[in-house]
Design a protein around this motif. Structure first.
Motif, PDB file in Angstrom:
ATOM      1  N   ILE A 105      -2.039  -3.699  -0.313  1.00 28.81           N
ATOM      2  CA  ILE A 105      -2.660  -3.786   1.006  1.00 28.81           C
ATOM      3  C   ILE A 105      -4.054  -4.355   0.838  1.00 28.81           C
ATOM      4  O   ILE A 105      -4.808  -3.901  -0.039  1.00 28.81           O
ATOM      5  CB  ILE A 105      -2.771  -2.394   1.657  1.00 28.81           C
ATOM      6  CG1 ILE A 105      -1.410  -1.735   1.732  1.00 28.81           C
ATOM      7  CG2 ILE A 105      -3.366  -2.501   3.042  1.00 28.81           C
ATOM      8  CD1 ILE A 105      -1.461  -0.323   2.249  1.00 28.81           C
ATOM      9  N   THR A 106      -4.376  -5.313   1.654  1.00 24.89           N
ATOM     10  CA  THR A 106      -5.722  -5.898   1.608  1.00 24.89           C
ATOM     11  C   THR A 106      -6.408  -5.702   2.944  1.00 24.89           C
ATOM     12  O   THR A 106      -5.762  -5.746   4.008  1.00 24.89           O
ATOM     13  CB  THR A 106      -5.673  -7.391   1.258  1.00 24.89           C
ATOM     14  OG1 THR A 106      -4.859  -8.065   2.232  1.00 24.89           O
ATOM     15  CG2 THR A 106      -5.080  -7.615  -0.114  1.00 24.89           C
ATOM     16  N   CYS A 128      -6.117  -6.182   8.279  1.00 27.96           N
ATOM     17  CA  CYS A 128      -5.306  -5.419   7.346  1.00 27.96           C
ATOM     18  C   CYS A 128      -3.990  -6.145   7.150  1.00 27.96           C
ATOM     19  O   CYS A 128      -3.271  -6.415   8.120  1.00 27.96           O
ATOM     20  CB  CYS A 128      -5.060  -4.007   7.862  1.00 27.96           C
ATOM     21  SG  CYS A 128      -3.997  -3.036   6.767  1.00 27.96           S
ATOM     22  N   GLN A 184      -0.420  -6.337   4.519  1.00 32.38           N
ATOM     23  CA  GLN A 184       0.342  -5.717   3.425  1.00 32.38           C
ATOM     24  C   GLN A 184       1.576  -6.558   3.103  1.00 32.38           C
ATOM     25  O   GLN A 184       2.182  -7.134   4.012  1.00 32.38           O
ATOM     26  CB  GLN A 184       0.733  -4.268   3.781  1.00 32.38           C
ATOM     27  CG  GLN A 184       1.479  -4.077   5.079  1.00 32.38           C
ATOM     28  CD  GLN A 184       2.979  -4.004   4.944  1.00 32.38           C
ATOM     29  OE1 GLN A 184       3.531  -4.037   3.846  1.00 32.38           O
ATOM     30  NE2 GLN A 184       3.676  -3.902   6.081  1.00 32.38           N
ATOM     31  N   ASN A 185       1.899  -6.608   1.821  1.00 32.50           N
ATOM     32  CA  ASN A 185       3.103  -7.324   1.393  1.00 32.50           C
ATOM     33  C   ASN A 185       4.069  -6.382   0.698  1.00 32.50           C
ATOM     34  O   ASN A 185       4.802  -6.782  -0.213  1.00 32.50           O
ATOM     35  CB  ASN A 185       2.728  -8.514   0.506  1.00 32.50           C
ATOM     36  CG  ASN A 185       1.990  -8.091  -0.747  1.00 32.50           C
ATOM     37  OD1 ASN A 185       1.826  -6.892  -1.008  1.00 32.50           O
ATOM     38  ND2 ASN A 185       1.526  -9.053  -1.526  1.00 32.50           N
ATOM     39  N   LEU A 186       4.066  -5.133   1.151  1.00 30.39           N
ATOM     40  CA  LEU A 186       4.933  -4.099   0.597  1.00 30.39           C
ATOM     41  C   LEU A 186       6.228  -3.960   1.378  1.00 30.39           C
ATOM     42  O   LEU A 186       7.055  -3.105   1.072  1.00 30.39           O
ATOM     43  CB  LEU A 186       4.189  -2.754   0.596  1.00 30.39           C
ATOM     44  CG  LEU A 186       2.897  -2.737  -0.233  1.00 30.39           C
ATOM     45  CD1 LEU A 186       2.091  -1.470   0.076  1.00 30.39           C
ATOM     46  CD2 LEU A 186       3.225  -2.809  -1.713  1.00 30.39           C
ATOM     47  N   HIS A 230       6.489  -2.716   4.223  1.00 29.56           N
ATOM     48  CA  HIS A 230       6.473  -1.425   4.915  1.00 29.56           C
ATOM     49  C   HIS A 230       6.570  -1.622   6.422  1.00 29.56           C
ATOM     50  O   HIS A 230       5.977  -2.541   6.989  1.00 29.56           O
ATOM     51  CB  HIS A 230       5.183  -0.677   4.587  1.00 29.56           C
ATOM     52  CG  HIS A 230       5.197  -0.071   3.228  1.00 29.56           C
ATOM     53  ND1 HIS A 230       4.045   0.436   2.631  1.00 29.56           N
ATOM     54  CD2 HIS A 230       6.192   0.150   2.351  1.00 29.56           C
ATOM     55  CE1 HIS A 230       4.360   0.923   1.455  1.00 29.56           C
ATOM     56  NE2 HIS A 230       5.649   0.761   1.255  1.00 29.56           N
ATOM     57  N   MET A 253       2.337   1.122   9.756  1.00 32.60           N
ATOM     58  CA  MET A 253       0.951   0.862   9.366  1.00 32.60           C
ATOM     59  C   MET A 253       0.037   1.734  10.192  1.00 32.60           C
ATOM     60  O   MET A 253       0.361   2.121  11.320  1.00 32.60           O
ATOM     61  CB  MET A 253       0.606  -0.620   9.550  1.00 32.60           C
ATOM     62  CG  MET A 253       1.420  -1.537   8.638  1.00 32.60           C
ATOM     63  SD  MET A 253       0.917  -3.257   8.696  1.00 32.60           S
ATOM     64  CE  MET A 253      -0.613  -3.225   7.735  1.00 32.60           C
ATOM     65  N   GLU A 310       3.559  -7.772   8.568  1.00 34.11           N
ATOM     66  CA  GLU A 310       2.574  -7.702   7.491  1.00 34.11           C
ATOM     67  C   GLU A 310       1.161  -7.408   7.954  1.00 34.11           C
ATOM     68  O   GLU A 310       0.298  -7.092   7.151  1.00 34.11           O
ATOM     69  CB  GLU A 310       2.546  -9.041   6.733  1.00 34.11           C
ATOM     70  CG  GLU A 310       3.888  -9.481   6.185  1.00 34.11           C
ATOM     71  CD  GLU A 310       4.768 -10.136   7.224  1.00 34.11           C
ATOM     72  OE1 GLU A 310       6.003 -10.109   7.065  1.00 34.11           O
ATOM     73  OE2 GLU A 310       4.235 -10.657   8.237  1.00 34.11           O
ATOM     74  N   SER A 353      -0.260   1.915   4.858  1.00 34.69           N
ATOM     75  CA  SER A 353       1.099   1.577   5.258  1.00 34.69           C
ATOM     76  C   SER A 353       2.078   2.496   4.550  1.00 34.69           C
ATOM     77  O   SER A 353       1.764   3.090   3.508  1.00 34.69           O
ATOM     78  CB  SER A 353       1.431   0.114   4.944  1.00 34.69           C
ATOM     79  OG  SER A 353       1.543  -0.099   3.550  1.00 34.69           O
ATOM     80  N   TYR A 369       0.067   4.343   1.488  1.00 32.45           N
ATOM     81  CA  TYR A 369      -0.765   3.633   0.521  1.00 32.45           C
ATOM     82  C   TYR A 369      -1.904   2.964   1.271  1.00 32.45           C
ATOM     83  O   TYR A 369      -1.686   2.348   2.309  1.00 32.45           O
ATOM     84  CB  TYR A 369       0.068   2.622  -0.270  1.00 32.45           C
ATOM     85  CG  TYR A 369       1.093   3.302  -1.137  1.00 32.45           C
ATOM     86  CD1 TYR A 369       2.372   3.567  -0.639  1.00 32.45           C
ATOM     87  CD2 TYR A 369       0.778   3.743  -2.411  1.00 32.45           C
ATOM     88  CE1 TYR A 369       3.302   4.234  -1.417  1.00 32.45           C
ATOM     89  CE2 TYR A 369       1.713   4.400  -3.192  1.00 32.45           C
ATOM     90  CZ  TYR A 369       2.968   4.648  -2.683  1.00 32.45           C
ATOM     91  OH  TYR A 369       3.894   5.321  -3.453  1.00 32.45           O
ATOM     92  N   GLY A 411      -5.448   0.625   1.827  1.00 27.67           N
ATOM     93  CA  GLY A 411      -6.222  -0.546   1.459  1.00 27.67           C
ATOM     94  C   GLY A 411      -7.586  -0.133   0.947  1.00 27.67           C
ATOM     95  O   GLY A 411      -7.925   1.050   0.947  1.00 27.67           O
TER      96      GLY A 411
END
Lengths: 112, 111
Positions: free
Chosen positions: A4-5, A23, A25-27, A29, A32, A72, A93, A102, A104
Motif C-alpha cells: 500500500i502506498t 492511497c 494498493q496492489n494487493l 484487496h 479499504m 486499487e 486495506s 495492512y 500504508g
C-alpha cells in the motif's frame, strides 16, 4: 512488490482549502479504510469501502469525503469543513471479509 | 458503546526485562483481536487471535486471548531497544468489517 502506498508523506493545507490524500494498493484487496491518528489517541475510522463504487462513513466522517472508482485506489479529501485537520492519516486495506488490515506509510497533514 | 482499553498507557523498562501489555474490550459481535506494533510510521501486524486459550508466538513475542473475561495480553520476553514502539490492540467486529483500536501502550526500552 505488493503493498500500500500513500502520498504525499507530508501535506500542508491553508485555511479554506481542500486537499486530497492518495492511497493505492496492489494487493487485490476488496476493502479499504481511512484512519486518523492524533497524539495520545487510538486510530479513528473516517471512511471505509468494501467494494468499488461503495463506501460507508466511519466514526468521524464529518469534513471528509472519499471515492472508490477503482479497486486499487481510495483517495481521501479533507475539506474546508474539517476544522481540525492536523493529524496523521493512515490508509489500510484487507480482504473482503475483514481479515487482517495492512497499513500504508501514512500522510502527515499540517495546517498553515 | 463498543470500546477497547489498553493498559498501561506507557511503560519504561530495561533491556532484558519481560513485559506484559494488556487489552480489554467490550464490543458486540466480536470476530477477532489484533495486535500491531507502531514505530515511527504505520502500524505493522503482529497477531490475530480468534480463539480463547490458544497462544500465538513469534520469536520473543506471544499473545493469548480470553473471550470469557474479554481481554488479551501481549508478552515480550528478553526485551531489546528495538522493541521500543507503540503497541496497538484492535478488535474486529463482525459488523460492516469495522475495527476499533485502543489508544495504545507506549513501550520504551532502556539500554
Amino acid at each position: 512488490d505488493g503493498g500500500i502506498t500513500q502520498s504525499p508523506k507530508y501535506l500542508f493545507r491553508k485555511e479554506g482549502q481542500n486537499v486530497t490524500l492518495s492511497c493505492e494498493q496492489n494487493l487485490n484487496h476488496d476493502a479499504m479504510y481511512w484512519y486518523r491518528q492524533d497524539p495520545g489517541q487510538g486510530l479513528r475510522l473516517i471512511y471505509y469501502s468494501q467494494i468499488v463504487n461503495d463506501f460507508q462513513k466511519g466514526d468521524i466522517a464529518e469534513g471528509y469525503s472519499v471515492s472508490r472508482e477503482k479497486k486499487e485506489s481510495f483517495p481521501l479529501t479533507v475539506t474546508s469543513a474539517q476544522k481540525n485537520p492536523t493529524a496523521f492519516y493512515l490508509c489500510a486495506s484487507s480482504n473482503q471479509r475483514g481479515e487482517t488490515q495492512y497499513f500504508g506509510p501514512g500522510t502527515r497533514l499540517l495546517v498553515l | 458503546e463498543d470500546k477497547v482499553v489498553q493498559s498501561p498507557l506507557s511503560l519504561v523498562v530495561h533491556e532484558g526485562d519481560t513485559v506484559t501489555l494488556n487489552c480489554s474490550y467490550e464490543v458486540t459481535n466480536f470476530r477477532s483481536l489484533l495486535w500491531y506494533k507502531q514505530e515511527k510510521k504505520a502500524p505493522t501486524f503482529l497477531f490475530m487471535l480468534t480463539s480463547s486459550g490458544i497462544e500465538k508466538k513469534s520469536g520473543r513475542l506471544s499473545s493469548i486471548l480470553d473471550k470469557k473475561e474479554l481481554f488479551s495480553i501481549l508478552n515480550i520476553t528478553a526485551t531489546q531497544t528495538g522493541d521500543s514502539a507503540v503497541y496497538l490492540c484492535a478488535v474486529d467486529m463482525n459488523r460492516d468489517d469495522k475495527i476499533i483500536f485502543g489508544k495504545g501502550t507506549r513501550l520504551h526500552i532502556l539500554p
